[in-house]
Every structure is written in C-alpha cells, then in structure tokens.
Scaffold this motif. Sequence first.
Motif, PDB file in Angstrom:
ATOM      1  N   GLN A 110       0.824  -1.219   0.000  1.00  0.00           N
ATOM      2  CA  GLN A 110       0.000   0.000   0.000  1.00  0.00           C
ATOM      3  C   GLN A 110       0.857   1.267   0.000  1.00  0.00           C
ATOM      4  O   GLN A 110       0.489   2.262  -0.612  1.00  0.00           O
ATOM      5  CB  GLN A 110      -0.887   0.042   1.253  1.00  0.00           C
ATOM      6  N   GLY A 111       1.968   1.212   0.724  1.00  0.00           N
ATOM      7  CA  GLY A 111       2.721   2.441   0.974  1.00  0.00           C
ATOM      8  C   GLY A 111       3.978   2.601   0.150  1.00  0.00           C
ATOM      9  O   GLY A 111       4.384   3.721  -0.146  1.00  0.00           O
ATOM     10  N   VAL A 112       4.631   1.505  -0.232  1.00  0.00           N
ATOM     11  CA  VAL A 112       5.914   1.638  -0.932  1.00  0.00           C
ATOM     12  C   VAL A 112       5.744   1.469  -2.440  1.00  0.00           C
ATOM     13  O   VAL A 112       6.321   2.231  -3.229  1.00  0.00           O
ATOM     14  CB  VAL A 112       6.955   0.625  -0.390  1.00  0.00           C
ATOM     15  N   THR A 113       4.919   0.514  -2.848  1.00  0.00           N
ATOM     16  CA  THR A 113       4.754   0.268  -4.288  1.00  0.00           C
ATOM     17  C   THR A 113       4.305   1.527  -5.044  1.00  0.00           C
ATOM     18  O   THR A 113       4.868   1.842  -6.100  1.00  0.00           O
ATOM     19  CB  THR A 113       3.762  -0.899  -4.492  1.00  0.00           C
ATOM     20  N   PRO A 114       3.332   2.284  -4.527  1.00  0.00           N
ATOM     21  CA  PRO A 114       2.969   3.512  -5.252  1.00  0.00           C
ATOM     22  C   PRO A 114       4.103   4.538  -5.283  1.00  0.00           C
ATOM     23  O   PRO A 114       4.156   5.361  -6.188  1.00  0.00           O
ATOM     24  CB  PRO A 114       1.766   4.057  -4.462  1.00  0.00           C
ATOM     25  N   LEU A 115       5.015   4.459  -4.305  1.00  0.00           N
ATOM     26  CA  LEU A 115       6.162   5.374  -4.345  1.00  0.00           C
ATOM     27  C   LEU A 115       7.092   5.019  -5.497  1.00  0.00           C
ATOM     28  O   LEU A 115       7.718   5.891  -6.105  1.00  0.00           O
ATOM     29  CB  LEU A 115       6.945   5.333  -3.029  1.00  0.00           C
ATOM     30  N   GLU A 116       7.184   3.723  -5.780  1.00  0.00           N
ATOM     31  CA  GLU A 116       8.017   3.306  -6.914  1.00  0.00           C
ATOM     32  C   GLU A 116       7.457   3.930  -8.199  1.00  0.00           C
ATOM     33  O   GLU A 116       8.203   4.388  -9.058  1.00  0.00           O
ATOM     34  CB  GLU A 116       8.008   1.776  -7.067  1.00  0.00           C
ATOM     35  N   TYR A 117       6.136   3.930  -8.298  1.00  0.00           N
ATOM     36  CA  TYR A 117       5.519   4.488  -9.492  1.00  0.00           C
ATOM     37  C   TYR A 117       5.764   5.998  -9.560  1.00  0.00           C
ATOM     38  O   TYR A 117       6.074   6.541 -10.623  1.00  0.00           O
ATOM     39  CB  TYR A 117       4.016   4.176  -9.511  1.00  0.00           C
ATOM     40  N   ALA A 118       5.627   6.642  -8.408  1.00  0.00           N
ATOM     41  CA  ALA A 118       5.871   8.083  -8.375  1.00  0.00           C
ATOM     42  C   ALA A 118       7.320   8.368  -8.766  1.00  0.00           C
ATOM     43  O   ALA A 118       7.605   9.312  -9.520  1.00  0.00           O
ATOM     44  CB  ALA A 118       5.564   8.627  -6.980  1.00  0.00           C
ATOM     45  N   ALA A 119       8.246   7.547  -8.283  1.00  0.00           N
ATOM     46  CA  ALA A 119       9.660   7.734  -8.624  1.00  0.00           C
ATOM     47  C   ALA A 119       9.871   7.517 -10.124  1.00  0.00           C
ATOM     48  O   ALA A 119      10.598   8.266 -10.786  1.00  0.00           O
ATOM     49  CB  ALA A 119      10.524   6.776  -7.820  1.00  0.00           C
ATOM     50  N   HIS A 120       9.207   6.514 -10.657  1.00  0.00           N
ATOM     51  CA  HIS A 120       9.294   6.250 -12.106  1.00  0.00           C
ATOM     52  C   HIS A 120       8.871   7.490 -12.891  1.00  0.00           C
ATOM     53  O   HIS A 120       9.556   7.918 -13.820  1.00  0.00           O
ATOM     54  CB  HIS A 120       8.408   5.056 -12.458  1.00  0.00           C
ATOM     55  N   ARG A 121       7.743   8.065 -12.504  1.00  0.00           N
ATOM     56  CA  ARG A 121       7.227   9.228 -13.234  1.00  0.00           C
ATOM     57  C   ARG A 121       8.219  10.386 -13.179  1.00  0.00           C
ATOM     58  O   ARG A 121       8.502  11.029 -14.186  1.00  0.00           O
ATOM     59  CB  ARG A 121       5.909   9.704 -12.607  1.00  0.00           C
ATOM     60  N   SER A 143      14.312   5.526 -13.949  1.00  0.00           N
ATOM     61  CA  SER A 143      12.868   5.556 -14.195  1.00  0.00           C
ATOM     62  C   SER A 143      12.367   4.167 -14.606  1.00  0.00           C
ATOM     63  O   SER A 143      11.325   3.700 -14.122  1.00  0.00           O
ATOM     64  CB  SER A 143      12.574   6.584 -15.290  1.00  0.00           C
ATOM     65  N   ILE A 144      13.125   3.520 -15.471  1.00  0.00           N
ATOM     66  CA  ILE A 144      12.709   2.177 -15.921  1.00  0.00           C
ATOM     67  C   ILE A 144      12.791   1.187 -14.742  1.00  0.00           C
ATOM     68  O   ILE A 144      11.917   0.355 -14.544  1.00  0.00           O
ATOM     69  CB  ILE A 144      13.570   1.690 -17.106  1.00  0.00           C
ATOM     70  N   MET A 150       7.844  -1.541  -9.326  1.00  0.00           N
ATOM     71  CA  MET A 150       6.416  -1.516  -9.027  1.00  0.00           C
ATOM     72  C   MET A 150       5.753  -2.779  -9.575  1.00  0.00           C
ATOM     73  O   MET A 150       4.983  -3.448  -8.885  1.00  0.00           O
ATOM     74  CB  MET A 150       5.777  -0.271  -9.636  1.00  0.00           C
ATOM     75  N   GLN A 151       6.077  -3.124 -10.813  1.00  0.00           N
ATOM     76  CA  GLN A 151       5.422  -4.287 -11.419  1.00  0.00           C
ATOM     77  C   GLN A 151       5.776  -5.578 -10.689  1.00  0.00           C
ATOM     78  O   GLN A 151       4.905  -6.415 -10.415  1.00  0.00           O
ATOM     79  CB  GLN A 151       5.841  -4.408 -12.896  1.00  0.00           C
ATOM     80  N   THR A 152       7.049  -5.747 -10.358  1.00  0.00           N
ATOM     81  CA  THR A 152       7.423  -7.013  -9.715  1.00  0.00           C
ATOM     82  C   THR A 152       6.858  -7.085  -8.289  1.00  0.00           C
ATOM     83  O   THR A 152       6.496  -8.160  -7.831  1.00  0.00           O
ATOM     84  CB  THR A 152       8.952  -7.221  -9.706  1.00  0.00           C
ATOM     85  N   ILE A 154       3.982  -5.808  -7.365  1.00  0.00           N
ATOM     86  CA  ILE A 154       2.560  -6.156  -7.521  1.00  0.00           C
ATOM     87  C   ILE A 154       2.432  -7.652  -7.812  1.00  0.00           C
ATOM     88  O   ILE A 154       1.609  -8.350  -7.204  1.00  0.00           O
ATOM     89  CB  ILE A 154       1.908  -5.339  -8.666  1.00  0.00           C
ATOM     90  N   HIS A 155       3.250  -8.140  -8.724  1.00  0.00           N
ATOM     91  CA  HIS A 155       3.146  -9.566  -9.075  1.00  0.00           C
ATOM     92  C   HIS A 155       3.508 -10.454  -7.886  1.00  0.00           C
ATOM     93  O   HIS A 155       2.856 -11.457  -7.621  1.00  0.00           O
ATOM     94  CB  HIS A 155       4.070  -9.880 -10.264  1.00  0.00           C
ATOM     95  N   THR A 156       4.565 -10.063  -7.172  1.00  0.00           N
ATOM     96  CA  THR A 156       5.011 -10.884  -6.041  1.00  0.00           C
ATOM     97  C   THR A 156       3.902 -10.988  -4.995  1.00  0.00           C
ATOM     98  O   THR A 156       3.569 -12.071  -4.519  1.00  0.00           O
ATOM     99  CB  THR A 156       6.268 -10.240  -5.405  1.00  0.00           C
ATOM    100  N   LEU A 157       3.315  -9.844  -4.658  1.00  0.00           N
ATOM    101  CA  LEU A 157       2.350  -9.857  -3.557  1.00  0.00           C
ATOM    102  C   LEU A 157       0.956 -10.277  -4.009  1.00  0.00           C
ATOM    103  O   LEU A 157       0.113 -10.616  -3.169  1.00  0.00           O
ATOM    104  CB  LEU A 157       2.349  -8.487  -2.867  1.00  0.00           C
ATOM    105  N   SER A 158       0.723 -10.304  -5.320  1.00  0.00           N
ATOM    106  CA  SER A 158      -0.616 -10.718  -5.765  1.00  0.00           C
ATOM    107  C   SER A 158      -0.877 -12.182  -5.437  1.00  0.00           C
ATOM    108  O   SER A 158      -2.019 -12.602  -5.310  1.00  0.00           O
ATOM    109  CB  SER A 158      -0.796 -10.467  -7.269  1.00  0.00           C
ATOM    110  N   ASN A 159       0.181 -12.952  -5.286  1.00  0.00           N
ATOM    111  CA  ASN A 159      -0.002 -14.348  -4.837  1.00  0.00           C
ATOM    112  C   ASN A 159      -0.737 -14.407  -3.513  1.00  0.00           C
ATOM    113  O   ASN A 159      -1.539 -15.299  -3.272  1.00  0.00           O
ATOM    114  CB  ASN A 159       1.361 -15.008  -4.624  1.00  0.00           C
ATOM    115  N   TYR A 160      -0.411 -13.472  -2.642  1.00  0.00           N
ATOM    116  CA  TYR A 160      -1.040 -13.472  -1.320  1.00  0.00           C
ATOM    117  C   TYR A 160      -2.445 -12.879  -1.375  1.00  0.00           C
ATOM    118  O   TYR A 160      -3.309 -13.230  -0.581  1.00  0.00           O
ATOM    119  CB  TYR A 160      -0.191 -12.660  -0.333  1.00  0.00           C
TER     120      TYR A 160
END
Lengths: 523, 108
Positions: A110-121, A143-144, A150-152, A154-160
């Motif tokens: 919830q808190g770190v993954t969206p920061l990765e996206y913000a950093a990417h932007r 940026s890449i 962010m993607q990895t 999301i994928h990692t935690l989507s298992n849970y």
Amino acid sequence: MTLAPEQKKTKKPKKLSMKARYEALTRGLDWEPSYVDKDEMFPHLDYEGIKIHDWAAWEDPFRLTIDAYCKYQAEKDKRLYAVLDGFAQGQGHLSLTDASYLNAMKIFLQGVTPLEYAAHRHFAYLARHFAGPGPRFAALCQSIDEIRHMQTEIHTLSNYNKLYSGMHNWPEHFDRVWYLSVPKSFFDDAMSCGPFEFLIAVGFSFEYLLTNLLFVPFMSGSSFNGDLPTMTFGFSAQSDESRHMTLGLEAIKFLLEQDEDNVELVQGWIDKWFWRSYRVTALVAQMLDYMLPRKVMSWKESFELYFEEQMLGGLFEDLAFYGIKPPRHVEDAIQEKELLSHQVYWTLYQFSFAAGFTTTMPSEEHLNWLSESYPDTFDTYFRPLWDKEAKNRENGGRHFAPGLPQLCQVCQVPMLFTEPGDPTTLCQRESEFEGEIYHTCSNGCQWIFEREPEKYRQAWLPVHQILAGNCGGPTVPDVLEWYGLQDGDAGEYLGSRDHQNWVAWQGEAAADTAAPSETKAGA
Amino acid sequence: MTIKSIGEYDFPSRSAQENYGDDQLVSVWFQNTMWFASPAMFRAPREMTWGDFKAQMFVPFAQEDPDYDPDAPRTWTLHGSPFEPEDGQTLSELGVRHKDVIGTRVAA
C-alpha cells in the motif's frame, strides 16, 4: 576475357567496447538546438538557483548501455518469476511464520509500491529536463527500474492477495487512507519541487541515506519469516538500489563540485529531506519491532548500523570536504531511536480499525524481546501501556481510539512523537501563517513548515478532510467504505478472517504432512 | 514568497476555517496519560457551549481509557496557559480558535 569480380577484402566491423558504446549512447546522442534556444528546451534548470558550468563532468560510475541493462534485468526477472511460480504452485504461503507477518507486506504494497511508481514518473521527467546527456540517461535508467520494481512488487504480492485480506485495493488506499498520506505527501512534496531538489530529496536523502533502512530490514524480514518471493524480489531490486544510491551520491558530488554557491542550497535540501525521509521510515521502525513474528534486528540496532555508523560516521565525514554538515535535527532522530517504533505501533494498534491491515497485542515473549532490545525505555514507558491493555482485554475491551488523531501539517503522521529528552510529553509545535494556526510534530517538521509555509498550508490532511465531509460521509463506516476497505481488512488480528483461515489451513497442512508418515508407519 | 517556483505559487489552505461553516476544528491533548497516542481532533460549532463540548465530544472519547474518572477535577490549558472554562460559555467566547489545542490533565 572474363574477369572474375574482385574480391573485396572487407573487415568485419569492430564491436565497440562497453565504455565506447556508453560514450556513444550518452555523449554522442546529445545535440545543440537549432530552432529554439537552450533555455526554452530546458526551462526548469535555473529557477532553483543551482549553477551548472559543465554537464559533461557528470560521470556515471556504472556506464550502462541499453543492451547490457536489458540483459541483466531480463535475467533477474526470469529468476524472480520462476520463484513466484514455484511458490504459488507449492502452496508456499503456508510456510510463512504466521499470517500476521503479511501485515508488514500489506503496508509495503500500500505504501511503498505507489512510491516506486511516483519515482518512475519523476525520474522520467528528469530524463527529459536535465541538460546533460549523462544525468539524463542515468535518470532514464532509474525511471525504468522504478516501474519494474512496481510491477514485480505487484506480481510478487498478488499471490497473497488471492488468500489474504488487505491487498485488494492498494492504489485507492494510497490515495485515500489516512496513514498512507504519510508516504504520499512525501512524494507529492518532492515531485512539486524543482529538478535539483527532487534529485537531492529522492536520489540522495531517500535512496542514499535511508534506503538501507527501508529495504534491508524488509527483505531480511521476508527471509526470516519464510516469504521467499518477497526475498527474491528484494535481491532482484537490490542491484538496482545500489545503482540508485550511486546516482544519488554522484548527483550530490556533481552539484557541490560545479559551484560553491550550490553548497548552501544543497545543505538546505539535505536538512529538509533527511527529516521528511526519516519520518516516512517510522513505518519501517514499527514493522521491525512489532510486525515480524521472527525478529531480524531491532529498529534501534538497524538505525545505529545503517544510519549512525555508515551515514554519519562515513558518508558525512566525506561530505565535510565540500562544506556539507550532518543534517539539521539529526540529534532528535538519534534520541528518538529508543522510542520511535513503540510510539508508532501503539498508534497503529489503536487506529487499525480504519487501516488496510490488522494489529494485535504483543505476546509475553515478544514483550520480553522488546525489554531486552530497549533496556532503557521499554519497561519504563511502554510495557505499562501493554499491561494496562492486557487487563482491558481481559475485561472484554480492546483499545481502539473512538475518534480521530490530530496530524502534523508536514509529515502527516498523527502527533504521537514526544519532546526530545522527555518521553512522556507529546511534542506540540504551533506556527501561524497569514492568520491560520498550523501544528507540527517536531522541531524538524516545524522548521520545514516555516521555511515554506505556502507549500504546506495546502496539504490534504486526512483528518481535516474527513471532518470537512470530503471522505464519504460523517461516520466511521462511511469513511471505511470510501476507503474501499472490506470486512477482514482491518482491526484486531486475533479472530480476524486471516487468523481464522491460517489456523484452519495450518490444521490441514499439518494433517497433509502427517498423512504419509502414518501410511509409512502402517506399512 | 519563500518557495522557489517557476511560476506564481499561491494556493489556499485546505484546512481553512471557511471549509467548516459555522464549526471549527478543536483538538484535545491528554497530558497525564500516554493511553491516547496523540491528541484527538473534533469538529465543533463555534457557538457550542463548553458543557456540551465536554459531554458530547470530550467524555465519549476520554471514556475509552479504563482509568478515566469522570468525577476527577481537571485542569485545562490553551496555548500553554491555564484556562478556566465555564459550562455556559461558548467556544468562541472562550477564545478557542480554529485548530486550537486544549490541554487537559487530572488536577494534582
């Protein structure tokens, strides 16, 4: 006479060395504008006051080329996804120490993954707006990296997510839920700065000073608690993180070496962004001391090792050469290491009815570990609170705060921190700007507010907005619905849906493992 | 203006008094217990009496502390100075402003 065509002796083109390819990529692709002037092409470079005389002096120590970058990243991704598949197919989630461990991962998602996206932007933005090809390419790579992280994640935690609560709606949580305004406001602040301040805010203060405090404990915690996918993601990201740290260090040295006038500006940004970054890591402090069923190290040990020894004892001694001093208010942070995790978790404990994770009271064994880890403070100030809560629970209660907390105008953390040197008095700092009162939680946040009050007065503070009627309605259920929380996401862990499922699944898992040996015994 | 900006930088406060109509935000800070992790924030009409503020906002919150004693005499502070409100006075008569913090502890 027929002449045979002359055989041309053509040489196979010589492959350029990695260094030459990097030069061609980053220096050879730059150009002088012909129909606009440079100021029009790069409009954000001057207004902060930073002076750059020679962009070519930027040296990226990694000198990556695109083909090498893609090759490394593809290999890392291949390994990660193999682990994720194996873990999912083998019901690896049952090998966690406890389902309560995942509360730390919910906060991470919830808190770190969206920061990765913000950093990417924003690194993509820097890749457009820096006038030098070296830093442009370094920002592009980062940026890449950030969007890949962010993607990895999301994928990692989507298992849970398929099996556990609290992970189904994290992007909306990030925008709306109260405690997530802490990391969100950090990046909103950084992204609305000029390009050089952002580079110091994120590239240096966050990535270099504090990223070890974020990633190392999280990933070691995963490893200690049986979370193989998160650990693998952590290793996969780690090599990128070291590159980001190097970029942060390179950036600060570059700015300091370009012009003496830059030193004062950079010092101001270090002072501000150290404190803002440090406040965000308060979430990590409580994770280490309270959310990991099997402990890695205490927050205090982690802070001493990664911040006091490595940063203050090493990095800042090097930076003194340029006239840079340790961050303002760092002494307050050092004093707080004894208190921070306890104060933050006690707050999350009583407000977790409105969170995307659950909390519970530490067990006796856990309390003893806290006493040993914090011999000077835990038994005096914090164990009595838990003793009182134990009685409260015996009497049929469970402490949830029946109202909303006052928040700090800058870091947006509830006003839970105490006066430096006095662990029993909450710190209240009050400032007035154009006739309105603003409160901050510490000397650090007050200093930041008073330096740029125009910026922080427009902050979107969750409690103020709930009380203004902007968050779904006036009652707690209205707000929780607006957050997108579902039954089982929040509140007390013991008896929660995750806890009940865990007990049931562990029973089945135990029965499954018992079966073959029974057969064997029967045979 | 202290902010270095490429253009004009002037945005209103998102927590300004006018966003709350006839009400205002008021925080209560419990100074003799760490049971409440931070001060609590309420939205209260400026013309609400102190008696109503106590009964409708303060007490329901304070009761969550198992050691809360409704009969214990309490002292109050505003901006760090002693503050002796009477039940019939309104918040505005008492000089409690938008976002003020009222401190309280059981009298020694």
